[in-house]
Enzyme design. Structure first.
Site, PDB file in Angstrom:
ATOM      1  N   GLU A 191       0.825  -1.231   0.000  1.00 57.65           N
ATOM      2  CA  GLU A 191       0.000   0.000   0.000  1.00 57.65           C
ATOM      3  C   GLU A 191       0.847   1.264   0.000  1.00 57.65           C
ATOM      4  O   GLU A 191       0.490   2.267   0.639  1.00 57.65           O
ATOM      5  CB  GLU A 191      -0.977  -0.042   1.194  1.00 57.65           C
ATOM      6  CG  GLU A 191      -1.889  -1.257   1.106  1.00 57.65           C
ATOM      7  CD  GLU A 191      -2.851  -1.428   2.280  1.00 57.65           C
ATOM      8  OE1 GLU A 191      -2.946  -0.522   3.122  1.00 57.65           O
ATOM      9  OE2 GLU A 191      -3.512  -2.475   2.337  1.00 57.65           O
ATOM     10  N   GLU A 241      -5.598  -7.630  -1.059  1.00 55.42           N
ATOM     11  CA  GLU A 241      -6.330  -7.306   0.175  1.00 55.42           C
ATOM     12  C   GLU A 241      -7.594  -6.596  -0.238  1.00 55.42           C
ATOM     13  O   GLU A 241      -7.547  -5.628  -1.003  1.00 55.42           O
ATOM     14  CB  GLU A 241      -5.526  -6.337   1.055  1.00 55.42           C
ATOM     15  CG  GLU A 241      -4.934  -6.925   2.291  1.00 55.42           C
ATOM     16  CD  GLU A 241      -4.381  -5.855   3.234  1.00 55.42           C
ATOM     17  OE1 GLU A 241      -5.162  -5.011   3.727  1.00 55.42           O
ATOM     18  OE2 GLU A 241      -3.164  -5.871   3.471  1.00 55.42           O
TER      19      GLU A 241
END
Ligand code: BMA
Length: 367
Positions: free
Chosen positions: A187, A294
């Protein structure tokens, strides 16, 4: 060399040639390669592995019952993939950041492997500059960590070494290393982790990956497939900007969460599609894998999320796996898979019954 020795050598050589002619040499496949082949087999047959983080470690109202999983309580099977997190391995702690003992992770990885499923690993390391957690962005150690000779560079090597040693210690009952999907420095297109976009330059971020790989290679880690997993991106260039290179990455991931309930559906799908389009575009020429690494809708605020949002999003992408986040036992409402009695069970059962989705029993067939 005496004549006799020469005759013995010649005889052995002839035998070797004869045995090569009749039997192909058996080259042991590195554990990472066998995982890659299994995932490719899933993609080639149009199937996608379903995963959850910490699926057997805890769930709603329980913790520490290794055969239990909220997913299993709802559909009768374990997820095809279980994700585990190494946060605090860098400090040599006995348990990771959400309280799961590392010994239990070792046992859980072996158990998931034995039932035919696969394993993935994420890592939320502490911030070496502040002593805070991964989300502490008040200062970043990255610039120094990637500068050889600095104290933080030594810290990085030490921390990476601990992560590598742990991954090397993941073994099945016969002592063979279990392959895992490893997704470090995730991320990074956002700025909520100390390795995020506003906390380091693209070159420093890439160097973090190079350093990670150098330490893992030096330790002889052969049981990792590497996953690159940006969160939200503006476009393809944004997705690719900090990509370390084909020699470092096996799977192009996307971390994308659904926020804002029903009203957020359109925005979530559009945002995830920008990421997945970029992942596919990166993966295709290199023949690599793609994953929704995710995802989830916290508290399943959209009750039929699994069949009305996730399933349509997955269609059209050659995904190897999708992984939802954890069912926290200690944070009310922080869950991403249903548990018995939750209104989203019906939607999840539909998802489970979709022949394209692989849970553990389906994965056991993909060998
Ligand atoms: C976040 C939350 C936190 C947790 C962290 C690492 O998304 O679930 O509660 O500590 O992941 O698992």
């Amino acid at each position: 060399m005496t004549l006799m020795t020469k005759i013995v050598y010649a005889a052995f050589a002839a035998l070797a040639v004869a045995s090569c002619a009749t039997k192909a040499p058996e080259v042991a496949q590195a554990p990472a390669e066998s995982l890659r082949n299994r995932l490719q087999m899933c993609v080639d047959s149009g199937k996608v592995v379903f995963g959850q983080h910490d699926a057997t470690s805890y769930g709603i109202g329980w913790r520490g019952e290794s055969a239990r999983s909220d997913v299993k309580s709802v559909v009768g099977d374990y997820p095809g993939l279980i994700n585990w997190d190494l946060g605090l391995i860098e400090w040599d702690a006995p348990s990771q950041l959400d309280g799961v003992p590392f010994d239990d992770i070792r046992a859980g990885v072996a158990a998931q492997d034995a039932r035919g499923g696969i394993n993935a690993i994420s890592w939320h390391p502490r911030n070496a500059a502040t002593g805070g957690d991964s989300w502490d962005v008040s200062a970043s150690p990255v610039a120094e960590m990637v500068t050889p000779g600095t104290a933080f560079a030594d810290t990085l090597d030490l921390w990476l070494g601990r992560a590598a040693d742990f991954i090397l210690s993941l073994k099945d009952a016969d002592g063979r290393r279990v392959p895992v999907l490893f997704r470090p420095w995730h991320e990074h297109t956002g700025s909520w982790f100390w390795w995020g976009k506003d906390l380091c330059t693209p070159e420093q971020y890439k160097e973090l990956w190079r350093r990670t790989r150098a330490v893992f290679d030096a330790k002889g880690v052969d049981n990792v497939l590497w996953v690159y997993s940006p969160d939200r991106v503006a476009d393809f260039d944004d997705y690719a900007e900090r990509y370390p290179g084909d020699e470092y990455v096996d799977v192009f991931g996307a971390d994308a969460y659904h926020h804002g309930g029903e009203a957020g559906t359109e925005e979530f799908m559009a945002r995830a599609r920008v990421q997945l389009d970029a992942a596919v575009r990166m993966a295709a020429p290199a023949g690599k894998l793609v994953a929704l690494s995710e995802t989830g809708c916290e508290g399943l605020a959209v009750t039929d999320w699994y069949d009305s949002v996730l399933t349509p999003l997955m269609e059209g992408y050659p995904l190897a796996y999708v992984c939802v986040w954890r069912n926290a036992d200690n944070i009310p409402g922080h869950f991403y898979a249903p548990y018995p009695g939750h209104p989203s069970c019906q939607s999840f059962v539909k998802f489970y019954n979709n022949p394209k989705i692989l849970f553990a029993a389906g994965m056991a067939q993909m060998k």
